[in-house]
Design a protein around this motif. Structure first.
Motif, PDB file in Angstrom:
ATOM      1  N   UNK A 283      -2.887  16.741  -0.043  1.00  0.00           N
ATOM      2  CA  UNK A 283      -3.717  16.556  -1.242  1.00  0.00           C
ATOM      3  C   UNK A 283      -4.285  15.137  -1.299  1.00  0.00           C
ATOM      4  N   UNK A 284      -3.509  14.143  -0.838  1.00  0.00           N
ATOM      5  CA  UNK A 284      -3.996  12.761  -0.837  1.00  0.00           C
ATOM      6  C   UNK A 284      -5.176  12.615   0.134  1.00  0.00           C
ATOM      7  N   UNK A 285      -5.039  13.220   1.308  1.00  0.00           N
ATOM      8  CA  UNK A 285      -6.115  13.136   2.305  1.00  0.00           C
ATOM      9  C   UNK A 285      -7.371  13.852   1.804  1.00  0.00           C
ATOM     10  N   UNK A 286      -7.176  15.003   1.162  1.00  0.00           N
ATOM     11  CA  UNK A 286      -8.329  15.754   0.641  1.00  0.00           C
ATOM     12  C   UNK A 286      -9.015  14.932  -0.453  1.00  0.00           C
ATOM     13  N   UNK A 287      -8.222  14.342  -1.340  1.00  0.00           N
ATOM     14  CA  UNK A 287      -8.763  13.543  -2.438  1.00  0.00           C
ATOM     15  C   UNK A 287      -9.482  12.304  -1.919  1.00  0.00           C
ATOM     16  N   UNK A 288      -8.966  11.725  -0.844  1.00  0.00           N
ATOM     17  CA  UNK A 288      -9.582  10.546  -0.238  1.00  0.00           C
ATOM     18  C   UNK A 288     -10.998  10.866   0.234  1.00  0.00           C
ATOM     19  N   UNK A 289     -11.181  12.028   0.864  1.00  0.00           N
ATOM     20  CA  UNK A 289     -12.527  12.415   1.305  1.00  0.00           C
ATOM     21  C   UNK A 289     -13.408  12.769   0.108  1.00  0.00           C
ATOM     22  N   UNK A 290     -12.828  13.427  -0.888  1.00  0.00           N
ATOM     23  CA  UNK A 290     -13.548  13.764  -2.120  1.00  0.00           C
ATOM     24  C   UNK A 290     -14.083  12.481  -2.776  1.00  0.00           C
ATOM     25  N   UNK A 291     -13.265  11.423  -2.777  1.00  0.00           N
ATOM     26  CA  UNK A 291     -13.682  10.114  -3.315  1.00  0.00           C
ATOM     27  C   UNK A 291     -14.928   9.608  -2.592  1.00  0.00           C
ATOM     28  N   UNK A 292     -14.926   9.714  -1.273  1.00  0.00           N
ATOM     29  CA  UNK A 292     -16.088   9.264  -0.496  1.00  0.00           C
ATOM     30  C   UNK A 292     -17.345  10.050  -0.878  1.00  0.00           C
ATOM     31  N   UNK A 293     -17.218  11.378  -0.942  1.00  0.00           N
ATOM     32  CA  UNK A 293     -18.388  12.217  -1.243  1.00  0.00           C
ATOM     33  C   UNK A 293     -18.983  11.900  -2.607  1.00  0.00           C
ATOM     34  N   UNK A 294     -18.137  11.647  -3.585  1.00  0.00           N
ATOM     35  CA  UNK A 294     -18.626  11.371  -4.938  1.00  0.00           C
ATOM     36  C   UNK A 294     -19.507  10.125  -4.974  1.00  0.00           C
ATOM     37  N   UNK A 295     -19.237   9.158  -4.107  1.00  0.00           N
ATOM     38  CA  UNK A 295     -20.066   7.963  -4.044  1.00  0.00           C
ATOM     39  C   UNK A 295     -21.250   8.113  -3.123  1.00  0.00           C
ATOM     40  N   UNK A 296     -21.048   8.851  -2.037  1.00  0.00           N
ATOM     41  CA  UNK A 296     -22.070   8.959  -0.982  1.00  0.00           C
ATOM     42  C   UNK A 296     -23.159   9.958  -1.333  1.00  0.00           C
ATOM     43  N   UNK A 297     -22.753  11.152  -1.791  1.00  0.00           N
ATOM     44  CA  UNK A 297     -23.717  12.206  -2.107  1.00  0.00           C
ATOM     45  C   UNK A 297     -23.133  13.103  -3.198  1.00  0.00           C
ATOM     46  N   UNK A 298     -23.227  12.675  -4.458  1.00  0.00           N
ATOM     47  CA  UNK A 298     -22.548  13.391  -5.551  1.00  0.00           C
ATOM     48  C   UNK A 298     -22.973  14.843  -5.749  1.00  0.00           C
ATOM     49  N   UNK A 299     -24.083  15.239  -5.144  1.00  0.00           N
ATOM     50  CA  UNK A 299     -24.500  16.644  -5.261  1.00  0.00           C
ATOM     51  C   UNK A 299     -24.053  17.508  -4.092  1.00  0.00           C
ATOM     52  N   UNK A 300     -23.176  16.996  -3.223  1.00  0.00           N
ATOM     53  CA  UNK A 300     -22.766  17.699  -2.001  1.00  0.00           C
ATOM     54  C   UNK A 300     -22.010  18.990  -2.333  1.00  0.00           C
ATOM     55  N   UNK A 301     -22.237  20.032  -1.508  1.00  0.00           N
ATOM     56  CA  UNK A 301     -21.606  21.344  -1.767  1.00  0.00           C
ATOM     57  C   UNK A 301     -20.081  21.303  -1.666  1.00  0.00           C
ATOM     58  N   UNK A 302     -19.542  20.312  -0.953  1.00  0.00           N
ATOM     59  CA  UNK A 302     -18.080  20.245  -0.813  1.00  0.00           C
ATOM     60  C   UNK A 302     -17.388  19.722  -2.077  1.00  0.00           C
ATOM     61  N   UNK A 303     -18.180  19.208  -3.018  1.00  0.00           N
ATOM     62  CA  UNK A 303     -17.589  18.768  -4.290  1.00  0.00           C
ATOM     63  C   UNK A 303     -17.446  20.020  -5.155  1.00  0.00           C
ATOM     64  N   UNK A 304     -16.308  20.669  -5.033  1.00  0.00           N
ATOM     65  CA  UNK A 304     -16.127  21.973  -5.671  1.00  0.00           C
ATOM     66  C   UNK A 304     -14.818  22.030  -6.458  1.00  0.00           C
TER      67      UNK A 304
END
Length: 320
Positions: A283-304
């Motif tokens: 869960x920590x590793x998944x959240x770490x990547x989620x953190x990156x996406x929110x800053x890099x491309x907040x509309x990305x499909x992986x933000x689910x």
């Protein structure tokens, strides 16, 4: 192609002549290209050449063409060259053989085995469960092989979204709670007792499939470095399954990964402790990547929904 590049390939392969074939892809942000070269007069019908050219003006799909971004990319190709020249994977986690690698000022050339010729000629944009398992088996074998190996000459912390290399994306985040916790999440992952070398960009597009069975090979080692194996696992799973598939399939797929990992780690490893720690890190590793996406491309499909739920659980753990 410049004559000195042609000469390097001809000399390396013992070929009498070569013909430039199809461009396989342009490198990210216009940093060069990957092409197939057809050879005559030697035992290899073809090779794949990764030709890196640092551009005057980089093009980035998200607009992140900063000096920091450029320096990170330059370093990534240096790391990849070092990886191919100094680290060898075995047959259980197949990668292309590096036949030659050379720098020419602001250009770099890597001459690689053509995996299509070796039988890994299939690419996938969507996968069945057995193909997902084949990629997870590759990752498990890779992580087992390099468990406890220091990432000398590689990224000290692997993955292209590592917090320390992505301060601009962190600044751009709107989620204040996750932004505040980003350093703690990174610290928890970095303080893992069990570390390996991670591929660092283990998405579905970087796996080549065999047409004759479930075997796979992996390419693209620009962000290879130290860390917890779960970073590769979560990034791969997120690259090929939507939120509903993740909810349904992740538990069984994790079981498969750990079964494969156990079969390949050295016998002196405390596997129960390893599995316990890495399952907690999922869960920590998944959240770490989620953190990156929110800053890099907040509309990305992986933000689910699935990512948001795991992030919620991690933030709760950090508070208690």
């Amino acid at each position: 192609m410049k004559q000195e590049y042609r000469d390097l390939v001809l000399h390396t392969c013992g070929a009498s002549s070569l013909r430039v074939g199809a461009k396989i892809q342009t490198l990210w942000s216009g940093y060069g290209e990957i092409v197939r070269l057809h050879l005559e007069g030697c035992g290899r019908p073809s090779v794949v050449v990764k030709h890196v050219q640092f551009p005057q003006e980089a093009e980035h799909p998200g607009g992140w063409n900063t000096d920091r971004s450029h320096a990170r990319k330059v370093r990534s190709y240096q790391v990849e060259t070092h990886w191919y020249q100094n680290y060898a994977a075995d047959r259980s986690c197949r990668i292309p053989a590096c036949l030659a690698a050379r720098s020419y000022g602001d250009e770099m050339l890597m001459v690689l085995e053509d995996l299509d010729v070796a039988g890994y000629d299939q690419r996938r944009t969507s996968v069945e469960v057995e193909e997902i398992k084949a990629c997870l088996s590759w990752l498990a074998h890779f992580h087992a092989l390099f468990l406890g190996v220091a990432p000398e000459g590689l990224w000290p912390v692997g993955t292209y979204w590592h917090l320390e290399t992505r301060p601009d994306e962190l600044d751009a985040m709107d989620d204040g709670e996750l932004k505040a916790a980003a350093g703690d999440i990174d610290r928890v992952l970095n303080e893992c007792r069990f570390k390996t070398i991670v591929h660092g960009d283990a998405k579905l597009a970087n796996f080549c499939f065999s047409g004759s069975g479930p075997d796979v090979a992996a390419v693209d080692f620009q962000y290879v470095g130290g860390g917890c194996g779960m970073k590769d696992v979560v990034y791969f799973l997120g690259s090929c399954m939507d939120e509903k598939e993740c909810e349904r399939r992740v538990p069984g797929l994790l079981d498969h990964y750990f079964t494969e990992l156990e079969a390949f780690v050295k016998k002196d490893v405390d596997f129960n402790a390893l599995e316990k720690e890495w399952r907690e890190m999922f869960a920590f590793a998944w959240t770490d990547f989620h953190r990156f996406l929110l800053g890099w491309m907040p509309g990305h499909w992986k933000i689910n929904r699935y990512s948001k739920q795991l992030t919620k659980e991690v933030l709760h753990k950090l508070k208690h």
